[in-house]
Scaffold this active site. Structure first.
Site, PDB file in Angstrom:
ATOM      1  N   ALA A  67      68.218   3.677  70.595  1.00 57.30           N
ATOM      2  CA  ALA A  67      69.192   4.222  69.703  1.00 57.30           C
ATOM      3  C   ALA A  67      69.206   5.705  69.731  1.00 57.30           C
ATOM      4  CB  ALA A  67      69.313   3.812  68.399  1.00 57.30           C
ATOM      5  N   GLN A 108      83.406  41.279  70.188  1.00 53.87           N
ATOM      6  CA  GLN A 108      81.912  40.898  70.650  1.00 53.87           C
ATOM      7  C   GLN A 108      81.401  39.962  69.823  1.00 53.87           C
ATOM      8  OE1 GLN A 108      79.704  44.697  70.915  1.00 53.87           O
ATOM      9  NE2 GLN A 108      80.650  45.427  72.701  1.00 53.87           N
ATOM     10  N   LEU A 126      87.415  28.864  62.505  1.00 59.30           N
ATOM     11  CA  LEU A 126      88.838  28.515  62.302  1.00 59.30           C
ATOM     12  C   LEU A 126      89.219  28.935  61.131  1.00 59.30           C
ATOM     13  CD1 LEU A 126      88.335  26.581  64.814  1.00 59.30           C
ATOM     14  CD2 LEU A 126      89.751  24.948  63.678  1.00 59.30           C
ATOM     15  N   GLU A 134      68.354   7.375  62.053  1.00 58.74           N
ATOM     16  CA  GLU A 134      67.587   7.338  63.196  1.00 58.74           C
ATOM     17  C   GLU A 134      66.206   8.277  63.147  1.00 58.74           C
ATOM     18  OE1 GLU A 134      67.113   5.083  65.275  1.00 58.74           O
ATOM     19  OE2 GLU A 134      68.852   3.959  65.276  1.00 58.74           O
TER      20      GLU A 134
HETATM   21  P1  TGC Z   1      52.714   4.218  63.334  1.00 64.41           P
HETATM   22  O1  TGC Z   1      51.635   3.654  63.047  1.00 64.41           O
HETATM   23  O2  TGC Z   1      52.932   5.636  63.839  1.00 64.41           O
HETATM   24  O3  TGC Z   1      53.252   3.310  64.642  1.00 64.41           O
HETATM   25  C1  TGC Z   1      53.337   1.838  64.456  1.00 64.41           C
HETATM   26  C2  TGC Z   1      53.258   1.431  65.983  1.00 64.41           C
HETATM   27  O4  TGC Z   1      54.620   1.662  66.474  1.00 64.41           O
HETATM   28  C3  TGC Z   1      54.615   2.595  67.679  1.00 64.41           C
HETATM   29  N1  TGC Z   1      55.700   3.454  67.658  1.00 64.41           N
HETATM   30  C4  TGC Z   1      56.410   3.231  68.336  1.00 64.41           C
HETATM   31  N2  TGC Z   1      56.923   2.546  69.355  1.00 64.41           N
HETATM   32  C5  TGC Z   1      58.184   2.673  70.106  1.00 64.41           C
HETATM   33  N3  TGC Z   1      59.069   3.433  69.526  1.00 64.41           N
HETATM   34  C6  TGC Z   1      58.859   4.387  68.596  1.00 64.41           C
HETATM   35  N4  TGC Z   1      59.595   5.231  68.506  1.00 64.41           N
HETATM   36  C7  TGC Z   1      57.530   4.275  67.929  1.00 64.41           C
HETATM   37  N5  TGC Z   1      57.073   5.106  67.069  1.00 64.41           N
HETATM   38  C8  TGC Z   1      55.755   4.475  66.638  1.00 64.41           C
HETATM   39  C9  TGC Z   1      53.090   3.341  67.391  1.00 64.41           C
HETATM   40  O5  TGC Z   1      52.583   3.593  68.672  1.00 64.41           O
HETATM   41  C10 TGC Z   1      52.202   2.059  66.912  1.00 64.41           C
HETATM   42  O6  TGC Z   1      51.898   1.252  67.720  1.00 64.41           O
HETATM   43  P2  TGC Z   1      50.621   0.341  67.617  1.00 64.41           P
HETATM   44  O7  TGC Z   1      50.503  -0.444  69.049  1.00 64.41           O
HETATM   45  O8  TGC Z   1      49.301   1.394  67.439  1.00 64.41           O
HETATM   46  O9  TGC Z   1      50.655  -0.694  66.511  1.00 64.41           O
HETATM   47  O10 TGC Z   1      53.883   3.949  62.126  1.00 64.41           O
HETATM   48  P3  TGC Z   1      53.952   4.952  60.886  1.00 64.41           P
HETATM   49  O11 TGC Z   1      54.220   3.872  59.713  1.00 64.41           O
HETATM   50  O12 TGC Z   1      52.802   5.711  60.443  1.00 64.41           O
HETATM   51  O13 TGC Z   1      55.519   5.594  61.171  1.00 64.41           O
HETATM   52  C11 TGC Z   1      55.643   6.535  61.973  1.00 64.41           C
HETATM   53  C12 TGC Z   1      56.993   7.204  61.932  1.00 64.41           C
HETATM   54  C13 TGC Z   1      57.236   7.899  60.818  1.00 64.41           C
HETATM   55  C14 TGC Z   1      57.371   7.776  63.279  1.00 64.41           C
HETATM   56  C15 TGC Z   1      58.018   6.083  61.805  1.00 64.41           C
HETATM   57  O14 TGC Z   1      57.867   5.306  60.677  1.00 64.41           O
HETATM   58  C16 TGC Z   1      59.409   6.448  61.838  1.00 64.41           C
HETATM   59  O15 TGC Z   1      60.239   6.580  62.906  1.00 64.41           O
HETATM   60  N6  TGC Z   1      60.226   6.625  60.730  1.00 64.41           N
HETATM   61  C17 TGC Z   1      61.666   6.929  60.586  1.00 64.41           C
HETATM   62  C18 TGC Z   1      62.225   5.714  60.368  1.00 64.41           C
HETATM   63  C19 TGC Z   1      63.742   5.653  61.023  1.00 64.41           C
HETATM   64  O16 TGC Z   1      64.095   6.304  61.832  1.00 64.41           O
HETATM   65  N7  TGC Z   1      64.421   4.954  60.529  1.00 64.41           N
HETATM   66  C20 TGC Z   1      65.887   4.589  61.216  1.00 64.41           C
HETATM   67  C21 TGC Z   1      66.563   3.245  60.544  1.00 64.41           C
HETATM   68  S1  TGC Z   1      67.791   2.569  61.627  1.00 64.41           S
HETATM   69  C22 TGC Z   1      68.919   3.889  61.472  1.00 64.41           C
HETATM   70  O17 TGC Z   1      69.001   4.928  61.009  1.00 64.41           O
HETATM   71  C23 TGC Z   1      70.280   3.204  62.447  1.00 64.41           C
HETATM   72  S2  TGC Z   1      71.673   4.555  62.179  1.00 64.41           S
HETATM   73  C24 TGC Z   1      72.471   4.032  63.656  1.00 64.41           C
HETATM   74  C25 TGC Z   1      73.820   4.319  63.645  1.00 64.41           C
HETATM   75  O18 TGC Z   1      74.886   4.101  62.819  1.00 64.41           O
HETATM   76  O19 TGC Z   1      73.983   5.029  64.773  1.00 64.41           O
HETATM   77  P1  FAD Z   2      63.827   9.805  52.866  1.00 67.06           P
HETATM   78  O1  FAD Z   2      63.022   8.846  53.681  1.00 67.06           O
HETATM   79  O2  FAD Z   2      63.784   9.415  51.686  1.00 67.06           O
HETATM   80  O3  FAD Z   2      63.718  11.224  53.012  1.00 67.06           O
HETATM   81  C1  FAD Z   2      64.075  12.187  51.851  1.00 67.06           C
HETATM   82  C2  FAD Z   2      63.662  13.731  52.649  1.00 67.06           C
HETATM   83  O4  FAD Z   2      62.173  13.754  52.764  1.00 67.06           O
HETATM   84  C3  FAD Z   2      64.266  13.951  53.792  1.00 67.06           C
HETATM   85  O5  FAD Z   2      64.570  15.439  54.087  1.00 67.06           O
HETATM   86  C4  FAD Z   2      63.071  13.667  54.959  1.00 67.06           C
HETATM   87  O6  FAD Z   2      62.934  14.436  56.228  1.00 67.06           O
HETATM   88  C5  FAD Z   2      61.801  14.222  54.041  1.00 67.06           C
HETATM   89  N1  FAD Z   2      60.712  13.644  54.503  1.00 67.06           N
HETATM   90  C6  FAD Z   2      60.362  12.381  54.662  1.00 67.06           C
HETATM   91  N2  FAD Z   2      59.017  12.163  55.089  1.00 67.06           N
HETATM   92  C7  FAD Z   2      58.575  13.346  55.119  1.00 67.06           C
HETATM   93  C8  FAD Z   2      57.009  13.892  55.265  1.00 67.06           C
HETATM   94  N3  FAD Z   2      55.926  13.045  55.695  1.00 67.06           N
HETATM   95  N4  FAD Z   2      56.882  15.198  54.997  1.00 67.06           N
HETATM   96  C9  FAD Z   2      57.920  16.048  54.500  1.00 67.06           C
HETATM   97  N5  FAD Z   2      59.112  15.514  54.334  1.00 67.06           N
HETATM   98  C10 FAD Z   2      59.579  14.459  54.538  1.00 67.06           C
HETATM   99  N6  FAD Z   2      69.141   2.486  58.501  1.00 67.06           N
HETATM  100  C11 FAD Z   2      69.136   1.222  59.192  1.00 67.06           C
HETATM  101  O7  FAD Z   2      68.180   0.442  58.865  1.00 67.06           O
HETATM  102  N7  FAD Z   2      70.075   0.630  59.846  1.00 67.06           N
HETATM  103  C12 FAD Z   2      71.227   1.192  59.823  1.00 67.06           C
HETATM  104  O8  FAD Z   2      72.151   0.757  60.442  1.00 67.06           O
HETATM  105  C13 FAD Z   2      71.429   2.578  59.237  1.00 67.06           C
HETATM  106  N8  FAD Z   2      72.573   3.185  59.180  1.00 67.06           N
HETATM  107  C14 FAD Z   2      72.811   4.134  58.554  1.00 67.06           C
HETATM  108  C15 FAD Z   2      74.085   4.924  58.451  1.00 67.06           C
HETATM  109  C16 FAD Z   2      74.212   6.154  57.889  1.00 67.06           C
HETATM  110  C17 FAD Z   2      75.730   6.562  57.617  1.00 67.06           C
HETATM  111  C18 FAD Z   2      73.218   6.750  57.199  1.00 67.06           C
HETATM  112  C19 FAD Z   2      73.516   8.098  56.376  1.00 67.06           C
HETATM  113  C20 FAD Z   2      71.798   6.094  57.010  1.00 67.06           C
HETATM  114  C21 FAD Z   2      71.723   5.092  57.769  1.00 67.06           C
HETATM  115  N9  FAD Z   2      70.396   4.024  57.983  1.00 67.06           N
HETATM  116  C22 FAD Z   2      70.406   3.047  58.539  1.00 67.06           C
HETATM  117  C23 FAD Z   2      69.456   4.865  57.038  1.00 67.06           C
HETATM  118  C24 FAD Z   2      68.476   5.880  57.798  1.00 67.06           C
HETATM  119  O9  FAD Z   2      68.023   5.425  58.911  1.00 67.06           O
HETATM  120  C25 FAD Z   2      67.896   6.615  56.458  1.00 67.06           C
HETATM  121  O10 FAD Z   2      68.787   7.252  55.684  1.00 67.06           O
HETATM  122  C26 FAD Z   2      66.808   7.637  57.184  1.00 67.06           C
HETATM  123  O11 FAD Z   2      65.871   7.194  57.750  1.00 67.06           O
HETATM  124  C27 FAD Z   2      66.099   8.574  56.173  1.00 67.06           C
HETATM  125  O12 FAD Z   2      65.653   7.776  55.074  1.00 67.06           O
HETATM  126  P2  FAD Z   2      65.927   8.083  53.356  1.00 67.06           P
HETATM  127  O13 FAD Z   2      67.669   8.310  53.374  1.00 67.06           O
HETATM  128  O14 FAD Z   2      65.665   7.007  52.642  1.00 67.06           O
HETATM  129  O15 FAD Z   2      65.598   9.297  53.142  1.00 67.06           O
END
Ligand code: TGC
Ligand code: FAD
Length: 390
Positions: free
Chosen positions: A248, A285, A344, A369
């Site tokens: 994604a 500019q 704007l 994400e």
């Molecule tokens: P960590 O120990 O680093 O990793 C666990 C295992 O996962 C592997 N890994 C990945 N594999 C594939 N893709 C990635 N991006 C990966 N990142 C890590 C890693 O190598 C490890 O593998 P293994 O074999 O050693 O077990 O895990 P951690 O708990 O320390 O977390 C790392 C961190 C902070 C990067 C991860 O938790 C993270 O990415 N946090 C952000 C969460 C996030 O992005 N949430 C999104 C939710 S979905 C969403 O927002 C949908 S919006 C969609 C829309 O409307 O368009």
């Molecule tokens: P938090 O994790 O509470 O973070 C708060 C602040 O702390 C941020 O500024 C962050 O950068 C900072 N921070 C975090 N870790 C650290 C660190 N180690 N050191 C310093 N600063 C740090 N999730 C899904 O699962 N599925 C979905 O379909 C989905 N859709 C979404 C749609 C919308 C419109 C929005 C707004 C969010 C959606 N999300 C979804 C959730 C999204 O992935 C989370 O909002 C995002 O991952 C951040 O989590 P949080 O909002 O809890 O912020």
């Protein structure tokens, strides 16, 4: 040197780097966005509604699960998927979000980790837009750290019992199936939770100032009984859901370029038409420096995403490379949208012009994400070998 007329939204002629098929995808989605999406997005945004009739139209164009081969999906390459995201987000981030979630966060895990029965049941229906999916990873106590999830499932005979909740979930209240990630005694597992399973409730999050054309909500699980046949067999660690995020995030890195292009386009037109102190403001500019800076950022983003797509199509993608593009391109697009809004003047706060809508949307896109900080720390870890999250 011959003075060749350059496209202001494509200064490095990225178009010439695309294959014939990729150009066809870009142009057909672009026409759809111009004709069917842009004319209705202002009103949809103001009314805070998801234009649901577009689901059938994007399905008809083959845009759902477009990277999957078989199962009635288009089987396009990664660059084509990126171009789809770019063109859709030129219209609005909300529609791109719908396509990202359906394709990268729901169809992808079913295809990558699911059983043949799960694939047959869900993928063709999702490709046709007849079944809608959502992805439940984030929980209210902290989305950046999904490893700390509280939602859990326990075996009960041949079934599982799921308890917990998810927050900020795109498509939550319209989904026929939710791919939900939960902690179990056997590790992190993915469950396909169907909308009418007893104990499963959803609730829309209302009054958002961002992504108003997309549905966002919460998922609640109160002793939901789930058959083993609805558990994704190919996942047992956090790597499963994080692998979906990589897909994604890749699409988002392309998508935000479209939003930025729409803002630069509007800023160019407006500053040329706006006559102040006896000349178009575009002829000053400082205005030209601002417009040039937007073009620089868009060009950089285009080159990053195209290169990333080529790496992905070779099967050599690393998640940290995706983090760099997601971070760079979201930051660039948000800064461009904010500056276009300012260019704007007062008109920039009107929904009749696109920058404020894109700006407000991009405030979500830079957060979901993986926030900017998360992606910076992923790259920090790549460079130093040290995990600095904790
Ligand atoms: P960590 O120990 O680093 O990793 C666990 C295992 O996962 C592997 N890994 C990945 N594999 C594939 N893709 C990635 N991006 C990966 N990142 C890590 C890693 O190598 C490890 O593998 P293994 O074999 O050693 O077990 O895990 P951690 O708990 O320390 O977390 C790392 C961190 C902070 C990067 C991860 O938790 C993270 O990415 N946090 C952000 C969460 C996030 O992005 N949430 C999104 C939710 S979905 C969403 O927002 C949908 S919006 C969609 C829309 O409307 O368009
Ligand atoms: P938090 O994790 O509470 O973070 C708060 C602040 O702390 C941020 O500024 C962050 O950068 C900072 N921070 C975090 N870790 C650290 C660190 N180690 N050191 C310093 N600063 C740090 N999730 C899904 O699962 N599925 C979905 O379909 C989905 N859709 C979404 C749609 C919308 C419109 C929005 C707004 C969010 C959606 N999300 C979804 C959730 C999204 O992935 C989370 O909002 C995002 O991952 C951040 O989590 P949080 O909002 O809890 O912020």
């Amino acid at each position: 040197m011959s003075a060749k007329q350059l496209d202001p939204l494509d200064l490095y002629d990225i178009r010439s780097e695309l294959s014939e098929d990729e150009v066809m995808v870009k142009d057909s989605v672009g026409r759809f966005v111009d004709d069917r999406v842009i004319p209705l997005m202002q009103e949809a945004f103001e009314k805070h509604v998801f234009p649901r009739h577009l689901v059938a139209e994007v399905a008809e164009l083959g845009l759902l699960g477009s990277s999957i081969e078989g199962y009635d999906c288009a089987g396009l390459n990664s660059v084509s998927y990126g171009l789809i995201c770019q063109e859709l987000e030129r219209g609005d981030s909300g529609l791109r979000s719908f396509v990202s979630v359906q394709s990268s966060l729901v169809m992808y895990p079913i295809h990558a980790y699911g059983s043949e029965e799960q694939k047959q049941r869900w993928l063709p229906a999702m490709a046709r837009g007849e079944a809608i999916g959502c992805f439940g990873l984030t929980e209210a106590h902290g989305g950046s750290d999904p490893g700390n999830m509280k939602t859990h499932a326990k075996r009960d005979g041949d079934d599982w019992i799921l308890n917990g909740s998810k927050m900020w979930i795109t498509n939550a209240t319209i989904a026929d199936a939710a791919v939900v990630w939960a902690m179990t005694e056997e590790g992190v597992k993915g469950f396909i939770v169907e909308k009418d399973m007893p104990g499963f409730e959803t609730q829309e999050i209302e009054n958002k100032f961002s992504l108003r054309t997309s549905i966002t909500g919460a998922l609640f699980f109160d002793n939901v009984r789930i058959p083993e046949a609805s558990v994704l067999p190919g996942v047992s660690t956090l790597k499963g859901p994080l692998g979906c995020l990589t897909q994604a995030r890749y699409g988002i890195s392309w998508g935000v370029i479209g939003a930025a292009q729409a803002c630069l386009d509007e800023a160019l037109r407006y500053s040329e038409d706006r006559v102040l102190f006896d000349r178009p403001v575009a002829h000053t500019q400082s205005m030209q420096i601002r417009l040039a800076d937007m073009a620089r950022r868009i060009t950089t983003s285009q080159l990053l995403s195209l290169r990333l797509g080529r790496i992905k199509d070779k099967g050599e993608l690393s998640p940290s490379q995706v983090s760099l593009a997601k971070w760079n391109n979201c930051r660039a697009a948000l800064d461009i949208a904010r500056d276009a809004r300012d260019i704007l003047g007062a008109a920039g706060i009107s929904a009749e012009y696109v920058p404020i809508r894109h700006m407000l949307n991009l405030e979500s896109v830079i957060t979901y994400e993986g926030t900017e900080t998360i992606h910076q720390l992923v790259i920090g870890q790549e460079l130093t070998g040290v995990n600095a999250f904790g």
